[in-house]
Design a protein around this motif. Structure first.
Motif, mmCIF file in Angstrom:
data_model
loop_
_atom_site.group_PDB
_atom_site.id
_atom_site.type_symbol
_atom_site.label_atom_id
_atom_site.label_comp_id
_atom_site.label_asym_id
_atom_site.label_seq_id
_atom_site.Cartn_x
_atom_site.Cartn_y
_atom_site.Cartn_z
ATOM 1 N N GLY A 180 1.475 -13.242 14.921
ATOM 2 C CA GLY A 180 2.265 -12.886 16.092
ATOM 3 C C GLY A 180 1.448 -12.781 17.351
ATOM 4 N N GLY A 181 0.182 -12.401 17.226
ATOM 5 C CA GLY A 181 -0.648 -12.245 18.410
ATOM 6 C C GLY A 181 -0.870 -13.543 19.163
ATOM 7 N N GLU A 182 -0.998 -14.644 18.424
ATOM 8 C CA GLU A 182 -1.243 -15.938 19.060
ATOM 9 C C GLU A 182 0.032 -16.719 19.332
ATOM 10 N N ALA A 183 1.186 -16.162 18.945
ATOM 11 C CA ALA A 183 2.453 -16.859 19.164
ATOM 12 C C ALA A 183 2.683 -17.214 20.631
ATOM 13 N N PRO A 184 2.411 -16.309 21.603
ATOM 14 C CA PRO A 184 2.605 -16.700 22.997
ATOM 15 C C PRO A 184 1.716 -17.868 23.424
ATOM 16 N N LEU A 185 0.518 -17.965 22.882
ATOM 17 C CA LEU A 185 -0.343 -19.099 23.207
ATOM 18 C C LEU A 185 0.251 -20.395 22.672
ATOM 19 N N ARG A 186 0.768 -20.349 21.444
ATOM 20 C CA ARG A 186 1.390 -21.551 20.889
ATOM 21 C C ARG A 186 2.635 -21.930 21.661
#
Length: 278
Positions: free
Chosen positions: A169-175
């Motif tokens: 979930g932490g990297e979801a905004p980057l993806r």
């Protein structure tokens, strides 16, 4: 025994197989591979370094350049570490006032390399305000409260959240904003800015760009993000405001709110371990 249906006839079951395969492939691409403890620590440290290096180079950050450089040098060998080493080699050799000028010229006065990610997806539309709210709610749901000094879509803030919350979930905004990141990297490369190395390092951590991603980036380059009149003075593409070049995107600072706050200070660089992840 009934004859086996041929490929031309098909069946409801066989018709669904390609869609099922595509769905599972997409899920596998989006889902980060299981990492060892050492790999996870290196990834977290890389994300935090990217966050720090993309912040405004104030006195505190420039005073920590030697620590940043040694921390990057201690990273395990990887494409991301190589890119970051190229950046810190330049970063440590510049005068502080030159770094400040370059940062302002690169990220504040060039619309195509703004660090506010929701702008590339939503442009000058009402949807951007909702996207900012959704992102802030994601942070709160994860138990992370920012100090509010910067918008939640500012890339250093998004990177710090990714480092704290982990690859899922932490990297979801980057993806989600990968296309915007590609556009920023392209703009920095075209401008021959050393900051292109930081974006390149970040992109190595994300799933590879798809054909759809590349096509969308090409459209953004040609047309710019979506636009609609929301009651604020719009910035056209004719350069009539006297600050920006022809064909550039309107800056995120003109939308919500009109003037961005100073950069968020995340954990200072001196707290990083110079010996690298264990």
């Amino acid at each position: 025994m009934s004859p086996r249906p041929n490929a031309a006839q098909g069946t409801p079951r066989t018709a669904t197989i390609p869609a099922l395969v595509r769905t599972r492939v997409r899920a596998a691409v989006r889902r980060p591979a299981r990492l060892t403890r050492e790999e996870a620590e290196a990834r977290t440290l890389t994300l935090r370094l990217c966050s720090l290096l993309l912040q405004y180079p104030d006195a505190e950050l420039t005073a920590s350049r030697a620590v940043l450089d040694s921390t990057v040098a201690a990273l395990p060998p990887s494409p991301a570490a190589k890119h970051l080493a190229s950046f810190t080699a330049w970063f440590t050799g510049q005068e502080p006032d030159a770094l400040e000028r370059h940062y302002v010229e690169t990220f504040d006065l060039r619309r195509r390399s703004s660090l506010y990610l929701t702008y590339y997806l939503h442009g000058d539309t009402r949807r951007r305000g909702m996207a900012l709210l959704t992102l802030a709610q994601r942070y709160r749901a994860a138990g992370w409260d920012t100090d509010g000094s910067e918008l939640p879509d500012h890339l250093p803030v998004v990177l710090e959240f990714a480092a704290l919350a982990g690859p899922g979930g932490g990297e979801a905004p980057l993806r989600q904003h990968r296309r915007g990141l590609e556009l920023i990297h392209r703009a920095l490369t075209d401008a021959d800015s050393p900051y292109r190395h930081v974006l390149a390092a970040l992109l190595t951590l994300l799933p590879p760009a798809s054909e759809a991603d590349r096509a969308a980036v090409a459209r953004l380059v040609a047309e710019g993000p979506p636009n609609e009149d929301v009651g604020l003075d719009p910035y056209g593409s004719d350069g009539s405001n006297g600050l920006y070049g022809d064909g550039e995107f309107a800056p995120p600072g003109t939308f919500t709110p009109p003037m961005p706050a100073p950069p968020t200070r995340v954990p200072p660089a001196p707290t990083l371990h110079t010996e690298g992840p264990r």
